[in-house]
Design a protein around this motif. Structure first.
Motif, short mmCIF file in Angstrom:
data_model
loop_
_atom_site.label_atom_id
_atom_site.label_comp_id
_atom_site.label_asym_id
_atom_site.label_seq_id
_atom_site.Cartn_x
_atom_site.Cartn_y
_atom_site.Cartn_z
N ALA A 1 -9.72 -4.24 2.51
CA ALA A 1 -10.16 -2.97 2.34
C ALA A 1 -11.03 -2.73 1.19
O ALA A 1 -12.06 -1.72 1.28
CB ALA A 1 -8.63 -2.35 1.62
N LEU B 1 -9.91 -1.29 9.72
CA LEU B 1 -9.28 -2.27 8.61
C LEU B 1 -8.27 -3.26 9.39
O LEU B 1 -8.24 -4.63 8.84
CB LEU B 1 -8.28 -1.31 7.77
CG LEU B 1 -8.02 -2.31 6.48
CD1 LEU B 1 -8.85 -3.02 5.71
CD2 LEU B 1 -7.15 -1.23 5.38
N ILE B 2 -7.42 -2.98 10.39
CA ILE B 2 -6.50 -3.94 10.95
C ILE B 2 -7.31 -4.92 11.59
O ILE B 2 -7.06 -6.25 11.59
CB ILE B 2 -5.68 -3.15 11.83
CG1 ILE B 2 -4.92 -2.38 11.09
CG2 ILE B 2 -4.75 -4.14 12.73
CD1 ILE B 2 -3.80 -1.52 11.89
N SER C 1 -16.23 3.63 10.01
CA SER C 1 -15.44 2.64 10.57
C SER C 1 -15.39 2.34 11.66
O SER C 1 -15.26 0.98 12.26
CB SER C 1 -13.95 3.47 10.14
OG SER C 1 -13.69 3.80 8.75
N VAL D 1 -9.05 8.94 8.76
CA VAL D 1 -8.15 8.14 8.22
C VAL D 1 -7.39 7.11 9.62
O VAL D 1 -7.42 5.99 9.15
CB VAL D 1 -6.69 8.90 7.74
CG1 VAL D 1 -5.63 7.95 7.38
CG2 VAL D 1 -7.16 9.63 6.46
N LEU D 2 -7.32 7.78 10.61
CA LEU D 2 -6.82 6.84 11.93
C LEU D 2 -8.00 5.81 11.96
O LEU D 2 -7.79 4.67 12.34
CB LEU D 2 -6.48 7.77 12.77
CG LEU D 2 -6.38 7.05 14.14
CD1 LEU D 2 -4.83 6.49 14.07
CD2 LEU D 2 -6.31 8.10 15.58
N CYS E 1 -8.09 3.13 9.36
CA CYS E 1 -6.90 2.15 9.42
C CYS E 1 -7.06 1.35 10.62
O CYS E 1 -6.82 -0.11 10.46
CB CYS E 1 -5.59 2.78 9.35
SG CYS E 1 -5.37 3.82 7.96
#
Length: 373
Positions: A217, A362-363, A271, A355-356, A359
């Protein structure tokens, strides 16, 4: 918490130094927010400009000459007189966009009130110019007829007064310049972050990060803030210097509100760049994957055509994309001078999507790092 923020800050500084050491990427950033914005804005015009027009004048009267002389620059080139038998060949060859055919006894019939017919042939290959040009020609003809034959003018049942807001002269440059900056924010945000991760993998520096006390992260956050900062600064400078100063396009709203929204937008698109990079084995593959994604995001974001023109199912599908929300709020702020109270719904949607995306990336990033170990 302070240790985490310090590590994210220092990793971000490393990203900025890496970007500084990449002259090709630096040239791309400068070109995209300067030359590309200016050339596209001044070259890709939607309104009629220097359109080629021919006149088939079979009347040779004062009225037909008046109509021919009314086709003025910069909207039209000087009209060319041709014969009726030349129309098909001339339009097939692309010599003219508009051909106005004036029939024999046109002035005589107009004076007698017999409502003569004019024929306008249009090359609709360039649809925007064809549609706008037809309106221009129709307006010119009606105005000249009303002036030349005031007693024959037909009174309209209503008096329609048109008032254009936010772009009173209907200049496409005002729209194209700002939208070019917005589209470039999307494109470079994905490219910079994704390329940074692929570059680290190709140079082997990702292994150095794995042996350090740093979480995935923190690595992602460092890339997001560093590359996002470069894009936001470049976009603001482009709006102030190129768009507002060089192209004389007024910025109606608050630049600070736009910067705030652009920062939120960075979390989603950067992202996305990291997500694409995690499934790419090389820089070439990253480019091939990101290209259709970016083209689709830009074309379906509302920056080229209105969202209402799209099929309803596609409008619903694009709700999960951050680009339409950013384009919508950017247009409201920069064109119409909207405040936060007018764009808070788009800001909320942009935050949720960011945010979606973060995340999800990040996964995937954690899995990619686990595979690298």
């Amino acid at each position: 918490m302070w240790d985490k923020l310090n590590r994210i800050f220092r990793l971000g500084i490393k990203e900025l130094y890496s970007l500084k050491a990449d002259p090709v990427m630096m040239v791309l950033i400068v070109y995209t927010f300067t030359i590309a914005v200016y050339t596209v804005s001044t070259g890709a015009k939607l309104e009629v400009a220097n359109a080629s027009v021919a006149i088939v004048d079979e009347d040779r009267s004062m009225l037909s000459t008046r109509l021919r002389d009314a086709m003025l620059q910069p909207f039209f080139k000087e009209p060319v007189l041709i014969g009726a038998q030349e129309v098909d060949a001339a339009m097939d060859a692309g010599r003219f966009v508009f051909v106005l055919e004036i029939p024999p006894k046109f002035e005589e019939d107009a004076i007698a009130g017999r409502k003569p017919t004019l024929q306008l042939d249009i090359d609709a290959t360039a649809m925007a110019q064809a549609g706008n040009g037809a309106s221009y020609v129709q307006s010119i003809i009606l105005q000249e007829m009303a002036t030349a034959l005031p007693n024959k003018a037909v009174a309209l049942p209503v008096n329609l007064v048109v008032s254009a807001r936010f772009n009173p002269n209907l200049q496409s440059t005002w729209f194209t310049a700002v939208m070019q900056v917005i589209n470039n924010v999307t494109m470079l945000s994905v490219i910079l972050t994704g390329a940074a991760l692929v570059r680290e993998r190709e140079h082997g520096t990702i292994e150095h990060l794995l042996v350090m006390p740093i979480t995935p992260a923190e690595i992602m956050m460092s890339k997001v803030w560093a590359n996002g900062l470069v894009i936001v600064v470049a976009a603001v400078l482009s709006l102030v210097v190129v768009v507002e100063r060089l192209l004389s396009v007024p910025i109606a709203g608050s630049l600070w509100l736009f910067v705030f929204c652009a920062v939120l937008y960075q979390f989603s698109v950067t992202s996305l760049g990291i997500l694409i990079a995690t499934v790419s084995s090389s820089m070439a593959q990253f480019g091939l994957i990101s290209m259709p994604i970016l083209i689709g995001m830009n074309l379906l974001s509302g920056s080229t055509t209105p969202m209402d023109n799209m099929p309803l199912w596609l409008q619903y599908a694009m709700v999960v994309s951050p680009a339409p929300h950013f384009v919508s709020l950017s247009q409201a702020i920069l064109y119409r001078g909207a405040g936060f109270d007018a764009v808070w719904q788009e800001v909320a949607a942009l935050t949720a999507i960011g945010v979606l995306f973060f995340c999800g990336a990040l996964i995937r990033f954690r899995r990619a790092l686990a595979d690298a170990r």
